[in-house]
Design a protein around this motif. Structure first.
Motif, PDB file in Angstrom:
ATOM      1  N   LEU A  75       1.151  -1.133   0.047  1.00  0.00           N
ATOM      2  CA  LEU A  75      -0.092  -0.173  -0.026  1.00  0.00           C
ATOM      3  C   LEU A  75       0.980   1.182  -0.084  1.00  0.00           C
ATOM      4  O   LEU A  75       1.609   1.486   1.130  1.00  0.00           O
ATOM      5  CB  LEU A  75      -0.752   0.072   1.016  1.00  0.00           C
ATOM      6  N   ALA A 126      -9.545  -4.112   7.805  1.00  0.00           N
ATOM      7  CA  ALA A 126      -9.659  -4.706   6.199  1.00  0.00           C
ATOM      8  C   ALA A 126     -10.533  -3.597   5.296  1.00  0.00           C
ATOM      9  O   ALA A 126     -10.027  -3.521   4.430  1.00  0.00           O
ATOM     10  CB  ALA A 126     -10.136  -6.174   6.122  1.00  0.00           C
ATOM     11  N   ALA A 127     -11.418  -3.124   5.902  1.00  0.00           N
ATOM     12  CA  ALA A 127     -12.394  -2.186   5.213  1.00  0.00           C
ATOM     13  C   ALA A 127     -11.678  -0.777   5.055  1.00  0.00           C
ATOM     14  O   ALA A 127     -11.669  -0.088   4.202  1.00  0.00           O
ATOM     15  CB  ALA A 127     -13.447  -1.878   6.102  1.00  0.00           C
ATOM     16  N   ILE A 129      -8.125  -0.365   4.887  1.00  0.00           N
ATOM     17  CA  ILE A 129      -7.294  -0.513   3.807  1.00  0.00           C
ATOM     18  C   ILE A 129      -7.842  -0.735   2.340  1.00  0.00           C
ATOM     19  O   ILE A 129      -7.606   0.065   1.510  1.00  0.00           O
ATOM     20  CB  ILE A 129      -6.462  -1.976   4.057  1.00  0.00           C
ATOM     21  N   GLU A 130      -9.309  -1.220   2.287  1.00  0.00           N
ATOM     22  CA  GLU A 130      -9.723  -1.088   1.004  1.00  0.00           C
ATOM     23  C   GLU A 130     -10.190   0.111   0.655  1.00  0.00           C
ATOM     24  O   GLU A 130     -10.078   0.579  -0.512  1.00  0.00           O
ATOM     25  CB  GLU A 130     -10.889  -2.085   0.910  1.00  0.00           C
ATOM     26  N   ASP A 131     -10.801   0.822   1.588  1.00  0.00           N
ATOM     27  CA  ASP A 131     -11.127   2.180   1.236  1.00  0.00           C
ATOM     28  C   ASP A 131     -10.034   3.252   0.923  1.00  0.00           C
ATOM     29  O   ASP A 131     -10.135   3.675   0.065  1.00  0.00           O
ATOM     30  CB  ASP A 131     -12.055   2.907   2.551  1.00  0.00           C
ATOM     31  N   ARG A 133      -7.260   2.166  -0.628  1.00  0.00           N
ATOM     32  CA  ARG A 133      -6.816   1.715  -1.929  1.00  0.00           C
ATOM     33  C   ARG A 133      -7.807   2.772  -2.856  1.00  0.00           C
ATOM     34  O   ARG A 133      -7.086   3.237  -3.887  1.00  0.00           O
ATOM     35  CB  ARG A 133      -7.116   0.399  -2.377  1.00  0.00           C
ATOM     36  N   GLU A 134      -9.057   2.548  -2.924  1.00  0.00           N
ATOM     37  CA  GLU A 134     -10.035   3.388  -3.534  1.00  0.00           C
ATOM     38  C   GLU A 134      -9.696   4.738  -3.590  1.00  0.00           C
ATOM     39  O   GLU A 134      -9.954   5.486  -4.420  1.00  0.00           O
ATOM     40  CB  GLU A 134     -11.548   2.873  -3.259  1.00  0.00           C
TER      41      GLU A 134
END
Length: 141
Positions: A75, A126-127, A129-131, A133-134
């Motif tokens: 990341l 986890a959410a 990290i995904e947010d 990335r977006e």
């Protein structure tokens, strides 16, 4: 549970451009926030933020007590997740070039409260990290 309107702030200084958006929920009576989320981007125009990226944030250490920090792989150039004692405040910071991206999630408690089930801290991380990335992908466009 109701959501309050987002609070958006922006500042443009010759050295740093920063934008911040915060959102929190509120209880049925408009008070007693359970969760708040903040996303912030700081674009350093004159200096390289990497030299101080790993230094602990004074606010974090002063208010949170114990802090557990772990690297987040794949990341940005470098990324860390800070989990405050009690797991009620999580901060994900990412260094990418001259930009520092931050996503914070704060909760009065992640335990079961007021009929809300306990929150899975791993799922929240986890959410985040995904947010992140977006967010990074959207801002690079």
């Amino acid at each position: 549970m109701h959501t309050k309107k987002p609070v958006n702030l922006e500042g443009d200084h010759p050295a740093v451009y920063a934008a911040r958006c915060g959102l929190e929920n509120a209880g049925k009576d408009g008070t007693a926030s359970d969760f708040n989320v903040v996303a912030q981007v700081a674009l350093h125009k004159k200096t390289d933020p990497s030299a101080e990226f790993d230094a602990p944030d004074l606010r974090t250490t002063a208010y949170a007590g114990g802090v557990r920090t772990a690297a987040v792989p794949d990341l940005g150039e470098r990324a860390v997740m800070h989990v405050m004692s009690g797991e009620s405040w999580l901060i994900l910071e990412v260094l990418d070039g001259g930009t520092v991206f931050t996503v914070e999630v704060g909760a009065g408690t992640l335990a079961e409260t007021n009929g809300r089930p306990a929150t899975d801290v791993d799922a929240v991380q986890a959410a985040m990290i995904e947010d992140m990335r977006e967010l990074m992908s959207a801002l690079k466009k």
